[in-house]
Design an enzyme around this catalytic site. Sequence first.
Site, mmCIF file in Angstrom:
data_model
loop_
_atom_site.group_PDB
_atom_site.id
_atom_site.type_symbol
_atom_site.label_atom_id
_atom_site.label_comp_id
_atom_site.label_asym_id
_atom_site.label_seq_id
_atom_site.Cartn_x
_atom_site.Cartn_y
_atom_site.Cartn_z
ATOM 1 N N TYR A 73 -11.768 -3.751 -8.566
ATOM 2 C CA TYR A 73 -12.767 -4.685 -8.026
ATOM 3 C C TYR A 73 -13.164 -4.180 -6.654
ATOM 4 O O TYR A 73 -12.590 -3.203 -6.154
ATOM 5 C CB TYR A 73 -12.159 -6.099 -7.902
ATOM 6 N N THR A 139 -3.794 -6.388 1.553
ATOM 7 C CA THR A 139 -2.333 -6.299 1.438
ATOM 8 C C THR A 139 -1.789 -4.909 1.771
ATOM 9 O O THR A 139 -0.605 -4.773 2.063
ATOM 10 C CB THR A 139 -1.871 -6.678 0.018
ATOM 11 N N ASP A 140 -2.669 -3.895 1.739
ATOM 12 C CA ASP A 140 -2.160 -2.520 1.941
ATOM 13 C C ASP A 140 -1.394 -2.364 3.246
ATOM 14 O O ASP A 140 -0.349 -1.713 3.292
ATOM 15 C CB ASP A 140 -3.322 -1.510 1.937
ATOM 16 N N GLU A 332 23.364 12.587 10.156
ATOM 17 C CA GLU A 332 22.857 13.769 9.447
ATOM 18 C C GLU A 332 22.424 14.882 10.397
ATOM 19 O O GLU A 332 22.329 16.034 10.006
ATOM 20 C CB GLU A 332 21.677 13.369 8.554
HETATM 21 N N1 GLU Z 1 -6.945 -1.857 -0.272
HETATM 22 C C1 GLU Z 1 -7.443 -3.145 0.008
HETATM 23 C C2 GLU Z 1 -6.855 -3.713 1.286
HETATM 24 O O1 GLU Z 1 -5.735 -3.489 1.627
HETATM 25 C C3 GLU Z 1 -7.225 -4.116 -1.113
HETATM 26 C C4 GLU Z 1 -5.786 -4.382 -1.434
HETATM 27 C C5 GLU Z 1 -5.405 -5.833 -1.249
HETATM 28 O O2 GLU Z 1 -5.858 -6.512 -0.352
HETATM 29 O O3 GLU Z 1 -4.571 -6.288 -2.049
HETATM 30 O O4 GLU Z 1 -7.533 -4.414 1.960
#
Ligand code: GLU
Length: 375
Positions: A73, A139-140, A332
């Site tokens: 989308y 969410t990224d 390490e």
């Molecule tokens: N890649 C986009 C972002 O981080 C869509 C992913 C999302 O929001 O779930 O804004």
Amino acid sequence: MQRTARLKPLAALLLSASLLTGVAHAQLSPAPAASANAPAGTTAEARKANIVIIGTGGTIAGAGAAATNTAAYQSAVVPVDKIIASVPEISKIANVKGEQVFQIGSESFNNERLIKLAKRVSELLKQPDVDGIVITHGTDTIEETAYFLNLTLKSDKPVVVVGSMRPGTALGADGALNLYDAVLVASNPASKGKGTLVVLNDEIQTGRDVTKTNTFKVETFRSPFGPLGYVVEGRTLYFRLPARPHTTQTEFDIDKIDKLPEVAVVYAYGNMNPAAIDAAVKSGAKAIIFDATGNGSVGDYMVEPLKAARAKGVFIVRASRTGSGVVIRNGEQPDDKYDWIVTDDQIAQKARILMALALTKTNDPKALQEIFWKY
Ligand code: GLU
């Protein structure tokens, strides 16, 4: 006729069910003085909290061509006021006002945008008529923004970052409930003083620890230590507290930060190319987060390039690409000998944020190490 007669009781049933839902919402609505875990209805107060919802884009502002497009989308197209209007239940629990700061995919956040957003949040938090902030976000990189706010805002008022994994047009869209839950959490006085929070999928996470773990599932946000609490049926339920200093307890103040130093992340893998280190140094990075294998291990052929970078004044921070656990200093690698730093438990993308902030305060490697152990 017979059909209508049979439908009537069903319609009545549906009506009474929706009325019941309305009543339940009203009883369960948080009031500014309500304790988080108090049973519904015991601490009701008349005044609704004033919440500003800042829109920045992401899937929660996304739209797909068909209802079956749950993962393909266009993100960042629906204005924040339209998102708010699509969840009328919100107006029953808070007085909300939308403000569009960006309309971007969160992968496009950079230091300048991060600072601009945080400064605006800080400004709003100072207003006596603002009780809390909700930020709609892709969410990224929600975890990076939330961690940055968690470290730099100077207020106890609740700040909740929220997103969704499916656009509002999709079957099983999760944005409406996530936004409703985020407003509930931001409106609840029990959320005060807990740092910047992230709400998705019925869970309240701390901005420090949360990370995205799956590309498409609604159950993607996790912390190695579990969520702080749940949001269920209009109730905010806390079970844990953040242990590390945040917001008012830190030395970082967004009102005093106009620029962040460049910090690079270099990912380690078998047969990696040392040229990545040189490129980071040449590009002007002040520090390199070396996202190492295991417990911050460094391949024998990578030790010299990293030592050479340090000799040029670039700080080397060992992190772990495993995603959790602590990197042991002098474990390490002999960090004391090489004058390197370890991240404690911070994953590379969060270590970048913390290192950039730390470098606004000190250039002493010992003090930088202490900052990683502290936050
Ligand atoms: N890649 C986009 C972002 O981080 C869509 C992913 C999302 O929001 O779930 O804004």
